[in-house]
Design a protein around this motif. Structure first.
Motif, PDB file in Angstrom:
ATOM      1  N   SER A  70      41.049  43.300  45.318  1.00  0.00           N
ATOM      2  CA  SER A  70      41.863  44.174  46.168  1.00  0.00           C
ATOM      3  C   SER A  70      41.284  45.583  46.162  1.00  0.00           C
ATOM      4  N   PHE A  71      41.537  46.289  47.257  1.00  0.00           N
ATOM      5  CA  PHE A  71      41.038  47.654  47.444  1.00  0.00           C
ATOM      6  C   PHE A  71      42.192  48.585  47.761  1.00  0.00           C
ATOM      7  N   ASN A  72      42.112  49.807  47.277  1.00  0.00           N
ATOM      8  CA  ASN A  72      42.960  50.895  47.742  1.00  0.00           C
ATOM      9  C   ASN A  72      42.042  52.084  48.015  1.00  0.00           C
ATOM     10  N   VAL A  73      42.020  52.531  49.255  1.00  0.00           N
ATOM     11  CA  VAL A  73      41.159  53.657  49.608  1.00  0.00           C
ATOM     12  C   VAL A  73      41.929  54.618  50.498  1.00  0.00           C
ATOM     13  N   ILE A 139      39.970  41.446  59.157  1.00  0.00           N
ATOM     14  CA  ILE A 139      39.355  42.750  59.408  1.00  0.00           C
ATOM     15  C   ILE A 139      38.034  42.850  58.658  1.00  0.00           C
ATOM     16  N   LEU A 140      37.019  43.394  59.307  1.00  0.00           N
ATOM     17  CA  LEU A 140      35.763  43.714  58.619  1.00  0.00           C
ATOM     18  C   LEU A 140      35.821  45.179  58.193  1.00  0.00           C
ATOM     19  N   PHE A 151      42.025  41.255  54.454  1.00  0.00           N
ATOM     20  CA  PHE A 151      43.339  41.381  55.061  1.00  0.00           C
ATOM     21  C   PHE A 151      43.810  42.807  54.807  1.00  0.00           C
ATOM     22  N   LEU A 152      44.238  43.487  55.858  1.00  0.00           N
ATOM     23  CA  LEU A 152      44.827  44.815  55.699  1.00  0.00           C
ATOM     24  C   LEU A 152      46.297  44.619  55.367  1.00  0.00           C
ATOM     25  N   GLN A 178      42.941  43.252  50.842  1.00  0.00           N
ATOM     26  CA  GLN A 178      42.600  42.118  49.976  1.00  0.00           C
ATOM     27  C   GLN A 178      41.394  41.414  50.558  1.00  0.00           C
ATOM     28  N   VAL A 179      40.367  41.232  49.739  1.00  0.00           N
ATOM     29  CA  VAL A 179      39.129  40.609  50.205  1.00  0.00           C
ATOM     30  C   VAL A 179      39.368  39.120  50.469  1.00  0.00           C
TER      31      VAL A 179
END
Length: 214
Positions: A70-73, A139-140, A151-152, A178-179
């Protein structure tokens, strides 16, 4: 300050096509990668089975499952430069088109005729069962050398400056993603890049260690 550019692209035949280019020079990116380990529950195996040799480590745990990364930016969306150039959309609508794009990316889609996707809340999907089912946008997330399918999951907008009409022209947006780690060409390329990067790190670590001996 000079900013690099990042991009979000919806990977679908969609109405309208969704693309967002943004300034991206974050102070930090939060990435979370986690696994769940299955180990023995008896006193002798609590925390993992016995091992001594490297060839025995594959049986130390009884199993493992990987949680999607997972990412938070935080990204900056700013129409100031375009407003200074008298761009007609920026001077009248600020960054509302960009914020609308993000909201549309995060909302569920329905599949219409010809496989075209559109907002499910519009109720314009087909009459067949699979046409009315909702799905998340793929989403890319593109930045630097990375192209990750995600996924956004959420967006949080902090509007920081407004036109006299109270339309925002600058905002910081926190993206939670989430990748998508299924079999797809984008994630396979990312895994190859990751393995190569790890090999490069091992090579430079060994070279540094050997160099320190002399």
């Amino acid at each position: 300050m000079s900013f690099l550019k990042g991009m979000l692209v919806e990977y679908a035949l969609s109405i309208p096509p969704l693309v967002l280019v943004f300034d991206f020079n974050p102070k930090e990116i939060s990435r979370t990668r986690a696994i769940t380990i299955t180990a023995g529950s008896t006193p002798a195996t609590r925390g993992g089975y016995d091992f001594a040799l490297p060839t025995e480590t594959s049986r130390v745990s009884q199993g493992v499952s990987v949680q999607p990364e997972s990412f938070n930016v935080d990204i900056l969306i700013d129409a100031t430069d375009r407003m200074n150039d008298n761009h007609p959309i920026a001077t009248t609508l600020g960054i509302e088109p960009e914020l609308d794009t993000l909201r549309t990316m995060v909302e569920p889609k329905a599949q219409g005729p010809g496989g075209v996707q559109m907002l499910s809340s519009l109720g314009l999907g087909g009459t067949r069962a699979f046409d009315s089912s909702e799905s998340a946008s793929v989403i890319l997330f593109i930045w630097g050398t990375h192209v990750l399918p995600v996924f956004l999951k959420s967006i949080t907008v902090k509007e920081q400056a407004h036109l006299p009409t109270l339309i925002p022209y600058r905002a910081t947006v926190t993206l939670s993603m989430q990748v998508i780690e299924s079999n797809n060409p984008f994630y396979e390329v990312e895994k190859i890049r990751q393995v190569i990067g790890a090999a490069v790190n091992t090579g430079q670590t060994v070279a540094s260690a050997i160099g320190s001996l002399f």
